[in-house]
Design an enzyme around this catalytic site. Structure first.
Site, PDB file in Angstrom:
ATOM      1  N   TYR A 159       0.858  -1.187   0.000  1.00 31.81           N
ATOM      2  CA  TYR A 159       0.000   0.000   0.000  1.00 31.81           C
ATOM      3  C   TYR A 159       0.891   1.234   0.000  1.00 31.81           C
ATOM      4  O   TYR A 159       1.457   1.600   1.022  1.00 31.81           O
ATOM      5  CB  TYR A 159      -0.871  -0.073   1.256  1.00 31.81           C
ATOM      6  CG  TYR A 159      -1.916   0.990   1.457  1.00 31.81           C
ATOM      7  CD1 TYR A 159      -2.142   2.002   0.542  1.00 31.81           C
ATOM      8  CD2 TYR A 159      -2.701   0.970   2.605  1.00 31.81           C
ATOM      9  CE1 TYR A 159      -3.106   2.957   0.761  1.00 31.81           C
ATOM     10  CE2 TYR A 159      -3.684   1.912   2.837  1.00 31.81           C
ATOM     11  CZ  TYR A 159      -3.867   2.916   1.911  1.00 31.81           C
ATOM     12  OH  TYR A 159      -4.835   3.867   2.135  1.00 31.81           O
ATOM     13  N   LYS A 211      -1.580  -1.186  -4.253  1.00 32.57           N
ATOM     14  CA  LYS A 211      -2.505  -0.074  -4.057  1.00 32.57           C
ATOM     15  C   LYS A 211      -1.704   1.223  -4.038  1.00 32.57           C
ATOM     16  O   LYS A 211      -0.765   1.367  -3.248  1.00 32.57           O
ATOM     17  CB  LYS A 211      -3.299  -0.222  -2.757  1.00 32.57           C
ATOM     18  CG  LYS A 211      -4.322   0.907  -2.562  1.00 32.57           C
ATOM     19  CD  LYS A 211      -5.055   0.778  -1.236  1.00 32.57           C
ATOM     20  CE  LYS A 211      -5.986   1.974  -1.026  1.00 32.57           C
ATOM     21  NZ  LYS A 211      -6.595   1.970   0.319  1.00 32.57           N
TER      22      LYS A 211
END
Length: 318
Positions: free
Chosen positions: A151, A180
């Site tokens: 992330y 992400k």
């Protein structure tokens, strides 16, 4: 569960209630009900949300105890199973060893994929330390039957974004199934896709959904989509079909509210908007986070009303 990572996934709020003592505690029933309402909503093309994100930034992850977090995710896993979508949870830690324990715990409550935040350290980790942090999480995920999603969130981490070289190295680890990218700089997505066209990348900021799709993202994690799921799903349908003008109409309609997704108090702002949407302003203001001023409350309300009016014109309230 085989996860395709195409489409949009809502980062649901953790709804709270007051206990008899007046302290705030998680309202599992209300949180489940919220998640069901979002997952059952269809876009104009007939598709639905393709996953469920619990205990992320919008789910007050950084404020929850381990016991609270696991209880919340166990509850949300029931909803994810009912709608046959993967359950994704956020995870953040100071050390790789602490992170490995978190991953092990998440495997016991029905989580399928762990969104792994960068290390929560005061000093900026070296590239080597950063790789080892994620590599241990990946190895642990393999041992307990999960997958992970690195992330990239420089604002939340408090230091620079993960380098594209590091992201590419992580992307080839067997249990890393997607990346992400939570930044408005979508050129990062384009650079990654030019290096590996088979990557699955999810955008993490609502204002760049269309631009991220143009750059090669296969989907996104949405905050605004928890409030207006029909609009969010329909916009992603247009993105995946390359109908950019139609997608951009929805992006512009949502813009007044999407703007809040890139602000430091995004969780507090969007949770209030969710409360306004469901005629539960008091509930929307219950948070373990910051207390909003009246000026901030009024601003969120005005932004919500503007987005709703624009979406009504497009028949996207639902």
């Amino acid at each position: 569960m085989s996860i395709q990572w195409n489409g949009v996934m809502p980062a649901v709020f953790t709804w709270l209630k007051e206990s008899k003592s007046g302290a705030l505690e998680i309202d599992l029933d209300a949180t489940q009900k919220q998640a069901v309402g979002i997952l059952k909503t269809q876009g104009k093309g007939g598709s639905r949300m393709s996953g469920l994100v619990g205990s992320g930034t919008l789910g007050e992850n950084s404020y929850l105890s381990t016991k609270q977090r696991l209880s919340l995710l166990r509850s949300l896993s029931e909803v994810a199973k009912e709608y046959n979508v993967p359950l994704i949870s956020g995870a953040a830690a100071e050390s790789k060893e602490e992170l490995a324990k978190i991953v092990e715990g998440l495997a016991t409550v029905g989580v399928d994929t762990v969104m792994v935040m960068p290390p929560k350290t005061k000093a900026v980790p070296s590239e080597k330390e950063m790789y080892e942090y994620y590599a241990l999480a990946e190895a642990t995920a393999k041992d307990v039957g999960l997958t992970i999603m690195p992330y990239n969130n420089p604002d939340a981490a408090g230091y620079h974004a993960l380098s594209t070289d590091l992201l590419l190295r992580l992307s080839v680890l067997p249990k890393v199934t997607a990346l992400k990218i939570s930044t408005i700089d979508v050129s990062i997505i384009e650079t990654l896709m030019l290096e590996n066209k088979d990557l699955k990348i999810l955008a993490g900021v609502d204002t760049v959904t269309v631009y991220a799709g143009l750059a090669g993202a296969s989907g996104g994690v949405t905050g605004v989509g928890t409030i207006f799921p029909k609009a969010s799903v329909t916009m992603q349908e247009y993105v995946l079909n390359g109908e950019w003008a139609e997608a951009n109409k929805i992006s512009q309609a949502l813009n007044s509210l999407s703007y809040l997704d890139a602000q430091p108090l995004l969780m507090e702002y969007l949770k209030l908007a969710m409360g306004i949407h469901h005629n539960d302003v008091a509930g929307g203001l219950r948070t373990f986070g910051k207390k909003l001023t009246q000026q901030q409350i009024d601003d969120v309300r005005a932004r919500y009303i503007l987005a709703k009016e624009r979406l009504e014109v497009l028949d996207l309230i639902g």
